[in-house]
Scaffold this motif. Structure first.
Motif: not given
Length: 67
Positions: A44-67
């Motif tokens: 819902a936030a990705a649609f409401a922010s016109f994709g900004t949250v999707a970009l944040i998700y992609l950044a977290a995918w690349m930056l946050v280490p895997e368990a």
């Protein structure tokens, strides 16, 4: 996995609650809430922010280490 209460919990991508990259699962585990609520809120936030949250998700995918 029990954590010492004096140390901050690590924020790592989830392996168990993963659908795509484990970012929403990591948020759900960190805040101890249902992963489906986080997924719906993220979508819902990705649609409401016109994709900004999707970009944040992609950044977290690349930056946050895997368990």
């Amino acid at each position: 996995m029990p954590y010492d209460t004096e140390l901050p919990r690590p924020f790592v991508r989830s392996r168990d609650r993963r659908m795509l990259a484990g970012v929403c699962g990591a948020v759900a585990e960190y805040f101890d809430i249902d992963v489906n609520i986080v997924r719906v809120a993220t979508l819902a936030a990705a649609f409401a922010s016109f994709g900004t949250v999707a970009l944040i998700y992609l950044a977290a995918w690349m930056l946050v280490p895997e368990a």
